[in-house]
Structure formats: C-alpha cells, structure tokens
Design an enzyme around this catalytic site. Structure first.
Site, PDB file in Angstrom:
ATOM      1  N   ASP A 184       0.853  -1.185   0.000  1.00  0.00           N
ATOM      2  CA  ASP A 184       0.000   0.000   0.000  1.00  0.00           C
ATOM      3  C   ASP A 184       0.895   1.244   0.000  1.00  0.00           C
ATOM      4  O   ASP A 184       1.694   1.437   0.912  1.00  0.00           O
ATOM      5  CB  ASP A 184      -0.895  -0.016   1.243  1.00  0.00           C
ATOM      6  N   ASP A 204      -2.898   2.464  -6.071  1.00  0.00           N
ATOM      7  CA  ASP A 204      -1.875   2.560  -5.025  1.00  0.00           C
ATOM      8  C   ASP A 204      -1.795   1.357  -4.097  1.00  0.00           C
ATOM      9  O   ASP A 204      -1.067   1.393  -3.106  1.00  0.00           O
ATOM     10  CB  ASP A 204      -2.087   3.826  -4.192  1.00  0.00           C
ATOM     11  N   GLU A 205      -2.524   0.275  -4.390  1.00  0.00           N
ATOM     12  CA  GLU A 205      -2.385  -0.894  -3.523  1.00  0.00           C
ATOM     13  C   GLU A 205      -2.663  -2.167  -4.309  1.00  0.00           C
ATOM     14  O   GLU A 205      -3.391  -2.175  -5.307  1.00  0.00           O
ATOM     15  CB  GLU A 205      -3.296  -0.809  -2.298  1.00  0.00           C
TER      16      GLU A 205
END
Length: 359
Positions: free
Chosen positions: A13, A107-108
């Site tokens: 993350d 983003d993860e």
C-alpha cells in the site's frame, strides 16, 4: 520468513499516494498539509497528506469540512495521468517478483509470492526489497503487510504505516484477530460495527464466540464471512487483473430522515465516497443504483444505466437525485441510504473498445 505448506501473501500500500506524488514533484508542498481534490464548495478530498491527516482530514471528506478542520490546507488539482504512470512503474517492480498481482487501485495490490520469480524463500525479505526498489525508482514510500492470507495481510499493512511493514505468522493469526475491535476489521464499516456492538460483539474474540447461524441470521451472507475472519480464515486467492464489479457507499442514520431535504443532504456523504473511490482507482461506471431502507426496514433499490461512463461527480449526483425523485413524497422515515456505481471500466478500456469497432 517461511510459511510451510501455506501461502505467502503481501499487501503493498503506497503511503498517501496522490498527495505524496504532489509533494515529491513540488518541493514547496513538502511538510505542508496537502489535499488532492477540488477546493470548491462541492469539492471532495481524493487524498490527504499525513500532515493533513493530523488535523482529521480524510479522503472522501467534503472540501468545506476539510478546510474547517485545517484552515491551512493546500488544495492541489489531481493529475491522474501522472498517478497512473507512477502506478505502472510500481506494478513493473511487482512483476519482477511474481505474476500473481491483484491490483485493488492505483496505489495498492496483493501479491502471492508463495513461489516467486527470484526464488526467495522469505516473504518478509521480498517485501523489503520491493519497498526499497519503489523508493529508489520513485522516491515514494510504501507500507507492506505479510501473512498467510489476504485478510491478515491487509490488516498487517496498516500496522506500521507509513513506510513500514508488519508480519502476522500462522501461529499469530488467531491471537492478532482476537484483540482487534470489530471496527478495525477490513470490510466492517461504522454502521456494521455499531450493529455488532449492539449485539454485545466488540472484539474479534467476541465475534469468534458467535455461531455461523447466529451471524447469518443478523447479517445474511456477510455473516459467514465474519464467522471465518474471526477465526483468521480467508481462502480467497490472489486474482491477477481483478476488476471490481461495483463501488458503493451507504449510511445508516441515528434518527430517521423525514423530509426530502434531509434525504438529499443524507445522500451527499455516499456520493462523495463513491466518487472519491472512482478518483483513486481510475474506474468509471454507467449504472447508478440508489438504495433506501425505511424505518420499518422495507428496502427498495432503483437503478439507471447510461449510454456512456459518468464523466464526473455532478453527473453522479444528478442521476442519484433523479432516482430519488421517483420515491417522493415520503410516506415514512428513511433509516438508510446507499449509492453504488456498477458496469465499471476505465476510460482507457472504453476508448479501446470503441476503437475495436472500427478495426
């Protein structure tokens, strides 16, 4: 770290991704409370820097609320093409270690490194190497959770944020879950946590003491999921290129809403949360669904599917409010409101599909 005869899952993350990219690219913003999003009266925070989070600023929060919490907040217009490019860089780093990459957003992602391209036995070491390479190539930090299933890996990645990592070993899973408040479980929101609390269920241990039948009676199919995660069980595989079927948000009100004006106002947090997720993931949708639960627990849904993808938050709000008009005038109080967006794809997917028609 080695998990004998079990999976090795990493949840990666990025830390305050959009805001961190803006602070990286503009040194003037470093150390300042930054919000990515619109500063207009109807704007929404898509992401907040850690400096802003100290004041209580969070993603999906109305910009006006964020400014009240942090008058010094600096708003920056989102640059999604930049975020997508950085995300592609990071995805390329993941691909050096495993083809089993399940992106959740820009983003993860989950990575299954049980067997990996570098033949590294330790999942902990792989997470360290990935985080170091991300920093070297992008000057951005990432946090990681390492465990034997996706549920625990996700929990673990929040445990040492920002710029850290945490491991939950097979021998630690049950104890780790037992000590958590149910509101800390990924997938249990404030409304569900409040319902669990009303049943005397406050911790993972309390949840584990309930039968699956009892939980299904109160929470339907989700009750089975709660039964298993209370036992640190999650058999979901890491699925490459997974695409969400829908994005949704709902709110249960402490007092029933009685007027159309109250209902319209009650929709705003749901609309803001859905569009903030669209901004984070780059996903757009064509089908808007409005969910209403009345004071007597009667529940209805209304949907509309558009020809093209919704272009922005104003269009989402317009469709939701038009669906609401069909339910007026109110004949009883409203206990819960929800909005969801489905028929999801990225704008790039739609353009590629349209171009294919001419080939």
């Amino acid at each position: 770290m080695d998990f004998p005869e079990t999976r090795k899952i990493i949840h990666l993350d990025m830390d305050a991704f959009y805001a961190s990219v803006e602070q990286r690219d503009n040194p003037v913003l470093r150390g300042k409370p930054v919000a990515v999003g619109g500063s207009r009266a109807r704007g929404v925070v898509a992401a907040a820097s850690y400096e802003a989070r100290q004041f209580g600023v969070r993603s999906a929060m109305p910009s006006s609320t964020a400014l009240r919490k942090c008058p010094a907040l600096v708003f920056v217009k989102p640059r999604f093409e930049v975020y997508k490019e950085v995300s592609r860089q990071i995805r390329g780093i993941f691909a050096e270690y495993t083809p089993l990459i399940e992106p959740l957003s820009l983003d993860e992602a989950y990575l299954d490194v049980t067997t990996n391209l570098k033949n590294i036995a330790s999942a902990t070491r792989i997470a360290e190497l990935i985080r170091a390479e991300i920093w070297q190539k992008t000057q951005l930090t990432a946090s990681a959770g390492i465990s034997y299933n996706k549920f625990l890996a996700k929990l673990a990645s929040d445990y040492r944020k920002p710029n850290g990592q945490f491991v939950i070993k097979p021998s630690q899973g049950l104890e780790f879950v037992a000590e958590l408040a149910v509101g800390q479980f990924h997938g249990i929101g404030p409304a569900t946590a409040a319902r669990l609390n009303s049943l005397g269920i406050f911790t993972g241990l309390d949840l584990r003491q309930q039968s699956e039948t009892f939980l299904r009676q109160h929470f339907g199919k989700a009750g089975s999921h709660y039964y298993h995660i209370a036992r640190a069980q999650d058999n979901r595989p890491v699925v490459p290129d997974r695409l969400r079927k829908s994005i949704g948000s709902e709110t249960t009100f402490e007092q029933d809403l009685q007027t159309p004006e109250d209902v319209r106002a009650g929709l705003q947090p749901c609309l803001a949360a859905v569009w903030a997720h669209c901004q984070r993931t780059g996903l757009r949708g064509r089908t808007v669904t409005l969910k209403v639960k009345y004071a007597d627990f009667q529940q209805i849904t209304r949907s509309r599917t558009l020809v093209g993808l919704l272009p922005g938050p104003d269009a989402l709000a317009q469709v939701a409010h038009e669906l609401l008009l069909g339910l007026l005038p109110l004949t009883k109080g409203v206990r819960l409101l929800g909005v969801s967006l489905s028929s999801l794809e990225t704008p790039d997917d739609m353009i590629g599909r349209q171009l294919a028609l001419f080939l």
